[in-house]
Structures are given as C-alpha cells and as structure tokens.
Design a protein around this motif. Structure first.
Motif, short mmCIF file in Angstrom:
data_model
loop_
_atom_site.label_atom_id
_atom_site.label_comp_id
_atom_site.label_asym_id
_atom_site.label_seq_id
_atom_site.Cartn_x
_atom_site.Cartn_y
_atom_site.Cartn_z
N VAL A 4 17.96 -3.63 -24.37
CA VAL A 4 17.57 -2.64 -23.36
C VAL A 4 16.05 -2.61 -23.24
CG1 VAL A 4 17.64 -0.20 -22.74
CG2 VAL A 4 19.65 -1.28 -23.73
N ILE A 5 15.41 -2.63 -24.39
CA ILE A 5 13.94 -2.75 -24.39
C ILE A 5 13.59 -3.92 -25.31
CG2 ILE A 5 11.74 -1.66 -25.01
CD1 ILE A 5 13.10 1.05 -24.71
N GLU A 6 12.76 -4.79 -24.81
CA GLU A 6 12.28 -5.87 -25.66
C GLU A 6 10.80 -6.10 -25.36
OE1 GLU A 6 14.44 -9.50 -25.39
OE2 GLU A 6 13.74 -10.14 -27.37
N THR A 7 9.98 -5.93 -26.38
CA THR A 7 8.55 -6.15 -26.19
C THR A 7 8.09 -7.23 -27.16
OG1 THR A 7 7.76 -4.53 -27.82
CG2 THR A 7 8.25 -3.71 -25.61
N ARG A 8 7.16 -8.05 -26.70
CA ARG A 8 6.59 -9.09 -27.55
C ARG A 8 5.07 -9.01 -27.48
NH1 ARG A 8 11.04 -11.27 -25.34
NH2 ARG A 8 9.92 -11.90 -23.48
N ARG A 9 4.47 -8.60 -28.59
CA ARG A 9 3.02 -8.47 -28.72
C ARG A 9 2.42 -7.67 -27.55
NH1 ARG A 9 0.91 -11.82 -32.55
NH2 ARG A 9 -1.13 -11.72 -31.58
N LEU A 10 3.11 -6.63 -27.18
CA LEU A 10 2.66 -5.81 -26.05
C LEU A 10 1.43 -4.99 -26.47
CD1 LEU A 10 3.59 -5.14 -23.13
CD2 LEU A 10 4.62 -3.06 -24.06
N SER A 11 0.40 -5.07 -25.67
CA SER A 11 -0.86 -4.41 -26.02
C SER A 11 -1.45 -3.69 -24.82
CB SER A 11 -1.90 -5.43 -26.51
OG SER A 11 -1.43 -6.11 -27.63
N LYS A 12 -2.12 -2.61 -25.10
CA LYS A 12 -2.95 -1.94 -24.10
C LYS A 12 -4.26 -1.58 -24.79
CE LYS A 12 -4.30 0.06 -20.36
NZ LYS A 12 -4.44 -0.69 -19.09
N GLN A 13 -5.31 -2.19 -24.33
CA GLN A 13 -6.62 -1.97 -24.94
C GLN A 13 -7.43 -1.08 -24.01
OE1 GLN A 13 -7.67 -3.96 -27.86
NE2 GLN A 13 -9.38 -2.53 -28.00
N PRO A 15 -11.03 1.01 -23.05
CA PRO A 15 -12.44 0.66 -23.27
C PRO A 15 -13.00 1.21 -24.59
CG PRO A 15 -12.10 1.38 -21.02
CD PRO A 15 -10.81 1.61 -21.72
N ASN A 16 -12.45 2.34 -25.07
CA ASN A 16 -12.97 2.90 -26.32
C ASN A 16 -12.38 2.21 -27.56
OD1 ASN A 16 -10.37 3.83 -26.41
ND2 ASN A 16 -10.87 6.00 -26.29
N GLY A 17 -11.62 1.15 -27.34
CA GLY A 17 -11.07 0.39 -28.47
C GLY A 17 -9.71 0.87 -28.90
N ARG A 18 -9.29 2.03 -28.39
CA ARG A 18 -7.98 2.55 -28.80
C ARG A 18 -6.89 1.96 -27.91
NH1 ARG A 18 -8.51 8.75 -30.62
NH2 ARG A 18 -6.58 8.14 -31.63
N GLY A 19 -5.67 2.34 -28.21
CA GLY A 19 -4.56 1.82 -27.42
C GLY A 19 -3.46 1.37 -28.36
N VAL A 20 -2.64 0.43 -27.90
CA VAL A 20 -1.61 -0.12 -28.78
C VAL A 20 -1.80 -1.64 -28.84
CG1 VAL A 20 0.08 1.72 -28.40
CG2 VAL A 20 0.08 -0.24 -26.91
N HIS A 21 -1.46 -2.20 -29.99
CA HIS A 21 -1.78 -3.60 -30.21
C HIS A 21 -0.56 -4.36 -30.74
CE1 HIS A 21 -5.82 -1.98 -29.89
NE2 HIS A 21 -5.51 -1.13 -30.87
N ASP A 22 -0.21 -5.41 -30.02
CA ASP A 22 0.80 -6.38 -30.51
C ASP A 22 2.10 -5.72 -30.95
OD1 ASP A 22 -1.02 -8.41 -30.06
OD2 ASP A 22 -1.89 -8.19 -32.06
N VAL A 23 2.60 -4.82 -30.13
CA VAL A 23 3.85 -4.13 -30.49
C VAL A 23 5.03 -5.02 -30.10
CG1 VAL A 23 5.34 -2.15 -30.08
CG2 VAL A 23 2.88 -1.83 -30.32
N SER A 44 2.44 7.70 -26.96
CA SER A 44 2.62 8.02 -25.54
C SER A 44 2.13 6.89 -24.65
CB SER A 44 1.89 9.32 -25.19
OG SER A 44 2.56 10.41 -25.77
N THR A 45 1.07 6.22 -25.07
CA THR A 45 0.58 5.06 -24.31
C THR A 45 1.68 4.00 -24.21
OG1 THR A 45 -1.68 5.45 -25.04
CG2 THR A 45 -1.17 3.23 -24.26
N PHE A 46 2.35 3.77 -25.33
CA PHE A 46 3.43 2.78 -25.34
C PHE A 46 4.56 3.20 -24.41
CE2 PHE A 46 7.29 0.90 -27.13
CZ PHE A 46 6.95 -0.45 -27.06
N VAL A 47 4.95 4.47 -24.50
CA VAL A 47 6.05 4.95 -23.66
C VAL A 47 5.66 4.88 -22.18
CG1 VAL A 47 7.53 6.93 -23.13
CG2 VAL A 47 6.95 6.43 -25.48
#
Lengths: 325, 284
Positions: A4-13, A15-23, A44-47
């Motif tokens: 139903v959900i499949e993520t491969r190294r999903l990232s959101k960077q 500008p302040n360096g935060r976010g999600v990395h390689d999920v 919440s960023t991931f969702v």
C-alpha cells in the motif's frame, strides 16, 4: 502483493538542513502502521509527502502502486492532517458533502457515506450544527469523518487522537480496529504510544529524519519473556541460594534453560520483593514458583511482564540522542 | 467542474461570513447618500444658478458622474483587495488547504476556482455599483449618455477588480493575509498617486512617473479609460478628449489607448499564470 505504501530512500531536505532522509519502508495491505518519533523528527513531513502536500527532494515512493501525488493515489487515500481546520461557516454535513464532491462521489453514494461516517465518529447529532460551534474534540472527529468519507483504501492519520478525551480516544481506537478488520490500511502518526500498542501491527521509529528502528509491534513488545514474582520473606541469602539452585540444575527446567534472575527490587513501603526472571513459558514459571515455595518463601503474585512501547521508544531516543516527546 | 466546486465554496463563504450582506447594506447607504447629494446639487443648479451654456450644463452633470464613479472605483478596489487578500494564505495558515489538497483535485483547479470566485464576486459588485451610479446621475440630472458607450465603460471598469483580484490571489501565495492586504492597498494607492501626478503636472518627468506606475499597477489608468468611454469619448474623440481634460485628476488628462487595455489583459494573464505555476510547485 502490491504494498500500500512503499518508499525507497525517500528524502525531503529543507534549507535549514532538517527534513527526512532516506526513509525506506513498506506497508502491507491491511496493516495498521504506527509511525513514531520525538518532536521535530520529521514525521509530519513524511506523512505530508505521502499525501502529496510536499514534494520529495529525492527517492521514490508509491501509494497503492501509483507515484506520490498521483490523482489515482489521492482518490484512494483519506488524510487527517495534524493541524487542520474545516470551514467553520459550514455544517458538519456540508463539510463532508464538499469533500465527497472533491472525491467525485455520486450524490446518492455521498449521502449514504456521510450518514455512515457521522455515525462512526459519533457526530450524528451534530450533523446540522455549524463547525464553529464544535469543540476541538468534535472537530477532530469531523476530520476523521472527512478522511473516511470516500471509503479510502489507505488512511493517513496525523495525530488523530491528540484533542480527544479518554472516551473519544477509545472510540477512535475501536474505529481503527474495525477499519483494519475491514481491510483498510492505516498509517498512524502519533505520540500516543498506548494507541500504537493496542491497534498497530507494525511500527517504525523516526529520529532526526531517519528511520532508526522498525518491525512488528508484537515482536518489539515481546522480545524475551520476563516474569515477575512478588515474594515475601526474601533476603540476600535467599538470592544466593536460589541462584545456586538454578546453577545446580541439570540444564533443563520445564523444557528449557532458565537464564537468570534479571533484577531484584524491594517494593516501596512493603516487605515484599519483586524478582524479574527471564523464562520461556508458563511451565517454567510454575517450576520457578515451586522452587521459591520450597525455599520457604511466600509468593504473592506471578505475572508475565510485558515490555511497553514507551520503554522501547525511550531506549531508542536516549541512545540516538533524540529528545523525548 | 472541480473549479466550480471550489468557486461555489468561496461564494458560500462570502455569504455565510456576512461579507455579502454587509457589503450590500453599506453600498445601499453609499448610494443613498450619493443620490441625496446629486439630487440636492441638481436642484440647486437648476434654480439658483441656471446653466445656459449646454456644454457647461453637460459638464456640470458629468462632474457628478466622475465623482460617483471615482468613489465606486475606490469601493470596488478595496472590496476586491480585502476579499481576496487571504484566499490562499489564510487557508494555509489555518490548515484548511491541508485537508483539501490531498483530495483528487489538481492544484490549478483550486487556484483557478478561487480566482474565478473572487473575480465574479468583485466583478458583479463593480457592475452593480457602476450602473447604480450611472442610473442615479442619468435620472436625477438628465445627463445624456450613450448606452453603447456606457457598456464599453462598464467593460473597462470590470478590468479594475479583475486586475486586483489576480494580484491579490497571487500575493496570497507569498504573503500572510494582512501583509498581502497592505501590499494591495499600497500598490493601488501608488497607482492613484501616479495618475494624479501625471494629471496635475505638465512636466515630462511627471508624465513618465504616471506611465511607470500604471505599468506597475494598471488600475488607475483603466479607471481613466473607463470614464472616457462612459462619457462617449471614444465615439467622439476630439470632443471627448476635451471633456475629459476638464475633470482634472478625477477623470481628465491623457487617456490610455487600446494597447494599454491589451497590456492590462496580459497583466491579468501573467498574474494568473504565475500563480497557477507557483501554487503547483509549493510545499504546504
């Protein structure tokens, strides 16, 4: 089977360096997937990426076989945001009707679904009341009703019970269990660890934007069975003699080896000690109980100790330097 | 279809939040006062100081039209600015869009629905006020007006709320509601001052200032073209230009040409186009 959900190294960077990395994670059909993490971990960023509100900077992801943000994916998912508001100039029924239109539900189907979801979340009596008169808990229920109105295959819930009283939370837990039983996949981002314990089949822990641990909830909660014995008349000499008795065993007790007494603590304000012993099953527990009784000790209570998700969460956040929620 | 669903929600909001009825009630008050003033002045002009020269009599009546339409211009502008100032930003701030955008609807449909709703609302209001002012002046002063010229004027007048709504919906992607409202008000004010400067001074530099401000925000220049059209100026170019020159900063001076109307259309299209593109890219 398509995840139903499949993520491969999903990232959101950001500008302040935060976010999600390689999920990288995979949510199977019918699962209730708990997504945990301390504040600011990026949950919440991931969702929001899954809901198509935020564009990933790298990686791949699919919802029900469609790329993130695809109309077909969005047609099949229901989303309850963490911080949301609905049109407070509308009634609950009108809000749901608007969302049903956005989901292109035919009018008769929409009316049937609206009646159903209002009943499911306990808002039938408030169907014709303006949203501005709703308490925060009622708005949360309305949010859940909106997420459910199009009968989604995937439900993305971002802190669905944060504004609810204990009764409301219980109702939501029961509703999630019903949905899961009916085959709806639920992705639950929450701080309520007891909700995850009671309804989730799988869990992932996000710290500093990275998944640090994931697995099945029952495996996390029952990694090694530990039993507690509340004992009267315990002394240091008893500990030595019990340990000696365990050492003297031929190697098998109740079908397996008793590893060790993990912990002995005196309960406050009482002459009772609590022993924590790693045992494989109830038969071993009975055998150990007999050993204590034979030593002239009183055993007041025997109980299998269940690991709490809270301790798992705190262990990880402490180990990885994350803050606690 | 989805565009209309979003637009209908905005119209419902306008009605339910009492913006519609508040606007209607205050507009009725404005028109009543305007009617009263026109009636009194018209009556006194006819009895105490009769105007024998037909051109003077015509201009005297037309001044009232310029005053009414100028006030209508201001009211319509502020309505467009403040109605649309928070159409995106307030819904992002409140989290309302977080629940809408994950639905199977394209972002351009949401943006266009909101733009359409505010444009239609402000446009209908503008048309209502325009015809009310024209009607009052026509009935109470007997000012001769050409219906086809009035329709042309109305068409140009519609450009003003359209420009402002396009600008404000775009601005609401970048600025919070209050800042966007202030930005819109100041830009509109800059356009007005630019037009005034152009009309009260014959210096070429001032003319350039007026031209540049009308490029930045074409609403004031469109107002002058609207007034020129409403008086039938484009049907009778030499006389129209002379008449227009008599109204000073409220309706006189240079009249923007057709190329400027095309520029206004491009300005609107550019605002909408940038907004559609940016909204599609934006993370929420």
């Amino acid at each position: 089977m398509t995840a139903v959900i499949e993520t491969r190294r999903l990232s959101k960077q950001f500008p302040n360096g935060r976010g999600v990395h390689d999920v990288t994670l995979r949510v199977e059909p019918g699962a209730v997937y708990g997504f945990l993490g301390p504040n600011g971990a990026g949950k919440s960023t991931f969702v929001k990426m899954l809901a198509g509100l935020i564009r990933p900077t790298s990686g791949e992801a699919q919802i029900l076989g469609f790329p993130l943000g695809h109309l077909e994916a969005r047609r099949r998912l229901g989303y309850l945001p963490e911080l949301f508001r609905y049109q407070d100039w509308l009634t609950a029924e009108e809000v749901l009707r608007f969302h049903a239109k956005l989901c292109r539900l035919p009018a008769p189907v929409a009316e049937r679904r609206i009646t159903r979801v209002l009943a499911d979340v306990g808002l039938s009596q408030a169907a014709h009341a303006r949203v501005r008169t709703f308490s925060k808990g009622m708005q949360q229920r309305l949010g859940l009703a909106c997420a459910l109105v199009a009968e989604p295959q995937l439900l993305l819930l971002d802190e669905p019970a944060s504004a609810l009283d204990p009764g409301g939370r219980r109702q939501i837990r029961e509703l999630l269990a019903e949905l899961a039983a009916a085959g709806t996949t639920v992705f639950l981002n929450t701080h309520q660890l007891e909700d995850v314990e009671s309804v989730c089949t799988d869990v992932a822990l996000l710290i500093d934007g990275r998944v640090r641990a994931q697995g099945r909830v029952d495996e996390i909660l029952h990694p090694e069975p530990v039993w507690e014995f509340d004992v009267g008349g315990w002394s240091d000499d008893d500990e030595a003699s019990v340990r000696a008795a365990l050492e003297a065993l031929p190697g098998e007790a109740g079908g397996g080896r008793i590893e060790r007494i993990e912990r002995v603590e005196r309960l406050p304000g009482d002459a009772v000690h609590r022993l924590q012993v790693r045992l494989e099953d109830a038969e071993q527990a009975a055998w150990f109980n007999a050993l204590l009784m034979a030593g002239g000790l009183s055993v007041y209570r025997v109980q299998s100790k269940q690991r709490r998700l809270e301790s798992w969460f705190l262990d990880w956040t402490a180990e990885k330097g994350g803050s606690t929620p | 279809m989805m565009v209309l669903t979003v637009a209908r929600m905005v119209w419902t909001e306008i009605v339910r939040k009492r913006l519609f009825w508040t606007t209607v009630a205050l507009t009725v008050v404005f028109l009543a006062l305007y009617l009263f003033a026109v009636q009194r002045v018209s009556a006194s002009a006819g009895s105490d100081n009769p105007l024998d020269d037909p051109l003077d009599a015509y201009l005297h009546r037309a001044v009232w039209l310029s005053i009414g339409l100028y006030m209508a211009n201001l009211i319509v502008a502020y309505l467009a600015i403040f109605s649309a100032a928070g159409t995106i930003s307030s819904e992002i701030e409140s989290g309302l869009l977080l629940a809408v955008l994950p639905r199977p609807i394209r972002r351009w449909q949401v943006y266009l629905g909101k733009w359409l709703a505010h444009t239609v609302w402000s446009g209908l209001y503008a048309a209502g006020v325009y015809w009310a002012v024209v009607g009052i002046v026509r009935v109470r002063t007997g000012l001769p007006l050409d219906p086809s010229a009035l329709w042309r004027g109305c068409g140009v007048f519609e450009l003003i709320p359209c420009v402002l709504v396009s600008l404000m919906v775009l601005g609401s992607l970048f600025l919070p509601t209050l800042s966007n409202g202030v930005m819109g008000t100041l830009l509109f004010g800059i356009g007005m001052i630019g037009g005034f400067v152009q009309r009260v001074s014959a210096a070429p530099t001032m003319s350039k200032v007026g031209f540049v401000t009308s490029l930045i925000i074409p609403t004031n220049a469109d107002y002058y073209r609207m007034f020129y059209e409403a008086l039938g100026g484009s049907s009778l170019p030499p006389i129209g230009a002379q008449m227009s020159a008599r109204f000073g900063p409220f309706g006189g001076g240079p009249v923007p040409n057709n190329a400027f109307l095309v520029y206004t259309g491009l300005y609107i299209a550019l605002c909408v186009g940038i907004g559609l593109w940016r909204f599609g890219q934006r993370d929420l």
